[in-house]
Design an enzyme around this catalytic site. Sequence first.
Site, short mmCIF file in Angstrom:
data_model
loop_
_atom_site.label_atom_id
_atom_site.label_comp_id
_atom_site.label_asym_id
_atom_site.label_seq_id
_atom_site.Cartn_x
_atom_site.Cartn_y
_atom_site.Cartn_z
N GLU A 116 0.51 -10.07 -5.91
CA GLU A 116 0.73 -9.62 -7.41
C GLU A 116 2.34 -9.64 -7.35
OE1 GLU A 116 -0.63 -5.94 -9.92
OE2 GLU A 116 -2.26 -6.16 -9.02
N GLU B 246 -4.34 -1.08 -5.18
CA GLU B 246 -2.99 -0.30 -4.74
C GLU B 246 -3.49 1.29 -5.11
OE1 GLU B 246 -0.52 -0.40 -8.65
OE2 GLU B 246 -0.40 -2.52 -7.99
#
Length: 563
Positions: free
Chosen positions: A236, A139
């Site tokens: 995710e 991320e």
Amino acid sequence: MQVYFRTVELVEEPIEGSPGLSFYIKINGIPIFLKGSNWIPADSFQDRVDSDKLRNLLQSAVDANMNTLRVWGGGIYESDEFYNICDDLGIMVWQDFMFACSLYPTDDWFLETVREELIHQIRRLKSHPCIIVWSGNNENEAAIASDWFSLPSFMKEVYAKDYRILYIETIRELVLEMDETRPFIASSPSNGKETVKENWISKDPYDNHYGDVHYYNYMTDCWNWTSYPKPRLASEYGFQSWPSFSTIYKVSTRKDWSYSGNFSTHRQHHDSGNEQMMFQAGLHYKMPVNIDPVKQFHDTLYLTQVMQAQCVKLQTEFYRRSQNEIVDGRGFTMGALYWQLNDIWQAPSWSSIEYGGKWKMLHYYAKNFFAPVAASAFEDQNTLNIYGVSDLLNECSFKLAINVYRWDSLVPVCKRLTNEFILNARSSGVIYTESIAELLSRCGNTTRQHSVIVFYLLHNGHIIGSKNWHFLSSLKEAEGLLKSNITVSISKDDTAYVFTLISSNPAAFVWLDVWDNAGWFIDNGFLLTEEKTVVYFYAWEPTTISNLEKSLHISTIRDIYQQ
């Protein structure tokens, strides 16, 4: 000595009818839909993690029909034993390097430590065939692109340059030098080749037309399939739940057993997490109310698991249905890795396995929604659509059974068995459509609130996969839902304990809990629509029928309501 052979390829190429590029894995030349979860460290204290603990967790992933785990970049490089077990069990590993959700320096001394770390880890791990992807970080591209850290405008390019120095000029170059057998992606989520074109930091790393996507939304109705993104790969996503009362019991006292108390607040490390669970649950279920606060706490923990299991089920089924579809330029989804598999302590989290190895309701659902052959349903403009999904390497013929039950009867109000049809290899597609109005009319003019649809696939007269269901209304609006009055007898055969359930009424989210008797049921959290149901329990440790009888507690959604 064991020797493995396999090739792995990340395919990013144009898709007919869609802008952007595909994003999927080929193993030995075969496209693979990645089914699984995200792995975090198995314990806060690594000296507690032994071979049995690792094998139990990884075997539980296999038992839930998973083929892939993403080793998250915010954790640790796992032990040799972890990767050896993954090799042995056939679990593919998406391996993040250990950089996550932060800005990192690029001083010479720091980059040298990174080089030493990666040289050691790549040398150690590259011989493991389980590893299919190297990923630079978790991320961090998205953090810079979305300005998570509210950087001053004059510093943004400085940090973007540092990002490229660390992940591209240092990490990527080392990976390409040391291992040409696997693909490297700079970050997750990321846009793959599009990210490269945009000088390694995309304007929108969450673009559904490229790469992989992380997606969380706790305040939108999870039953609404139109709220979900339609990415190339979902790496995710998820919803929180609390662990079972037997798990919380070990680290609490009676004064802690309140959902709104200090203990529950302390154990919750996600901002507003407890409130978000209750909001999501309140959309479709009545809240537990009981004059006994301990019973109410126990029922509330159960309800969070119901909510989590149903939410992740619906989202994952959506992703599996989308693997062959392009809608408004989006789709061709080739992976679903929910967050997260395991837990690091006894607390509410996104995991499907509690700290200690006990399966949550979600893990039982994963076993069903990740089955090699499955059916799933959704409504679009008051029309029921049922899809078939197959991971098989060859086409196969099936029939579809559709039964409609009223909540107050174990006798279906109508049945339908389709003609035989073909499911293509490694594909998904619609196998049945019917307007809800026509369905209710042919089923004796029953109503949405009174009814539930049960459906399943048949091959040569045998049920394939699991029975699935489609609720025609929220459970808090269901009419005729009665207390089930389930009775259970337990026996034992050569391999398992046999739980025989007798029920006088249908029951939703039937949950069998045997406290600390370690093991797993063949099914749990299920919709019960038959008078007699047999469920097998596979014990991990020695136990007895007497122990199971004493510890057994059954919950259903109707039984937690006060009235």
